[in-house]
Design a protein around this motif. Structure first.
Motif, PDB file in Angstrom:
ATOM      1  N   GLU A   1       0.813  -1.218   0.000  1.00 22.95           N
ATOM      2  CA  GLU A   1       0.000   0.000   0.000  1.00 22.95           C
ATOM      3  C   GLU A   1       0.846   1.267   0.000  1.00 22.95           C
ATOM      4  O   GLU A   1       2.027   1.248   0.339  1.00 22.95           O
ATOM      5  CB  GLU A   1      -0.941   0.024   1.204  1.00 22.95           C
ATOM      6  N   ILE A   2       0.177   2.365  -0.362  1.00 22.21           N
ATOM      7  CA  ILE A   2       0.744   3.705  -0.292  1.00 22.21           C
ATOM      8  C   ILE A   2      -0.162   4.503   0.635  1.00 22.21           C
ATOM      9  O   ILE A   2      -1.384   4.490   0.471  1.00 22.21           O
ATOM     10  CB  ILE A   2       0.753   4.388  -1.675  1.00 22.21           C
ATOM     11  N   ARG A   3       0.451   5.168   1.610  1.00 20.29           N
ATOM     12  CA  ARG A   3      -0.318   6.041   2.507  1.00 20.29           C
ATOM     13  C   ARG A   3      -0.055   7.484   2.096  1.00 20.29           C
ATOM     14  O   ARG A   3       1.096   7.893   1.948  1.00 20.29           O
ATOM     15  CB  ARG A   3       0.088   5.817   3.961  1.00 20.29           C
ATOM     16  N   LEU A   4      -1.116   8.238   1.927  1.00 17.77           N
ATOM     17  CA  LEU A   4      -1.010   9.630   1.511  1.00 17.77           C
ATOM     18  C   LEU A   4      -1.727  10.533   2.501  1.00 17.77           C
ATOM     19  O   LEU A   4      -2.668  10.112   3.174  1.00 17.77           O
ATOM     20  CB  LEU A   4      -1.685   9.836   0.141  1.00 17.77           C
ATOM     21  N   THR A   5      -1.280  11.760   2.566  1.00 14.81           N
ATOM     22  CA  THR A   5      -2.057  12.822   3.189  1.00 14.81           C
ATOM     23  C   THR A   5      -2.522  13.662   2.015  1.00 14.81           C
ATOM     24  O   THR A   5      -1.711  14.193   1.259  1.00 14.81           O
ATOM     25  CB  THR A   5      -1.203  13.654   4.161  1.00 14.81           C
ATOM     26  N   ALA A   6      -3.835  13.715   1.817  1.00 14.50           N
ATOM     27  CA  ALA A   6      -4.403  14.356   0.632  1.00 14.50           C
ATOM     28  C   ALA A   6      -5.246  15.563   1.026  1.00 14.50           C
ATOM     29  O   ALA A   6      -5.864  15.583   2.088  1.00 14.50           O
ATOM     30  CB  ALA A   6      -5.252  13.353  -0.141  1.00 14.50           C
ATOM     31  N   ALA A   7      -5.252  16.554   0.152  1.00  3.85           N
ATOM     32  CA  ALA A   7      -6.028  17.771   0.386  1.00  3.85           C
ATOM     33  C   ALA A   7      -6.865  18.093  -0.844  1.00  3.85           C
ATOM     34  O   ALA A   7      -6.454  17.839  -1.967  1.00  3.85           O
ATOM     35  CB  ALA A   7      -5.100  18.940   0.695  1.00  3.85           C
ATOM     36  N   VAL A   8      -8.031  18.645  -0.596  1.00  2.00           N
ATOM     37  CA  VAL A   8      -8.913  19.110  -1.655  1.00  2.00           C
ATOM     38  C   VAL A   8      -9.201  20.574  -1.380  1.00  2.00           C
ATOM     39  O   VAL A   8      -9.474  20.962  -0.245  1.00  2.00           O
ATOM     40  CB  VAL A   8     -10.228  18.307  -1.677  1.00  2.00           C
TER      41      VAL A   8
END
Length: 186
Positions: free
Chosen positions: A71-78
């Motif tokens: 897996e890849i863990r991301l911190t994502a923003a919109v």
């Protein structure tokens, strides 16, 4: 902004910009490792349900929080596209066209790619906002707190029974040591 950029003698091709963190919706996302080459496409699908606006009115940014073979863990923003447009238009009005627009706080992630194991933090105390970036396995988070240096100066002025200008001068001269540090711990 134009006067500041002019004094810094900034080159237009090196300008990167960021919308304030409080203008973004930020969340942790886990994706299968097989999605590594299609993160942008996959995130558009992932974020569709959590958006505060229609998908065509939003932009996104992300930083990798970690990965394994699975897996890849991301911190994502919109961010609403109109917020990004207002920033780009404002910079354009003073002669700058940013290469990239991100989210405040995410910029610090670049500095931690090769950092030693364990949590590390950056606290960027701005005038009205404080950006906090915490990195380290398994923790990575970005937060914007709507308090900043101005709020600290107001508190120092009240506690020290001095003017705002004197409190600001003391804060800049002493940093968080001496009487300033004492007032903060009272």
């Amino acid at each position: 902004a134009g006067r500041l950029l002019g004094r810094l003698n900034a080159q237009a091709e090196s300008l990167y910009a960021a919308v304030p963190g409080d203008a973004a919706t930020i969340r942790a996302v886990q994706l299968p490792a097989s999605a590594a080459r299609r993160i942008g496409q996959v995130l558009r699908f992932e974020r569709d349900e959590a958006l505060p606006c229609p998908i065509e009115e939003a932009g996104d940014d992300w930083v990798e929080a970690g990965s394994t073979a699975q897996e890849i863990r991301l911190t994502a923003a919109v961010v609403r596209a109109d917020r990004v447009k207002a920033l780009v238009d404002g910079l354009g009005a003073v002669g700058f066209d940013p290469r990239e627009v991100g989210v405040a706080g995410f910029a610090y992630a670049v500095d931690f790619r090769d950092a030693p194991d364990g949590p590390l933090a950056v606290i960027d105390l701005g005038h009205v906002r404080t950006n906090v970036f915490v990195a380290g396995d398994p923790v990575q988070t970005v937060r914007t707190i709507l308090r900043g240096g101005r709020d600290l100066t107001v508190r120092l002025a009240a506690a020290g029974h001095v003017s705002f200008a004197d409190a600001e001068l003391n804060k800049r001269r002493e940093g968080l040591s001496g009487r300033v540090g004492q007032i903060l711990t009272e």
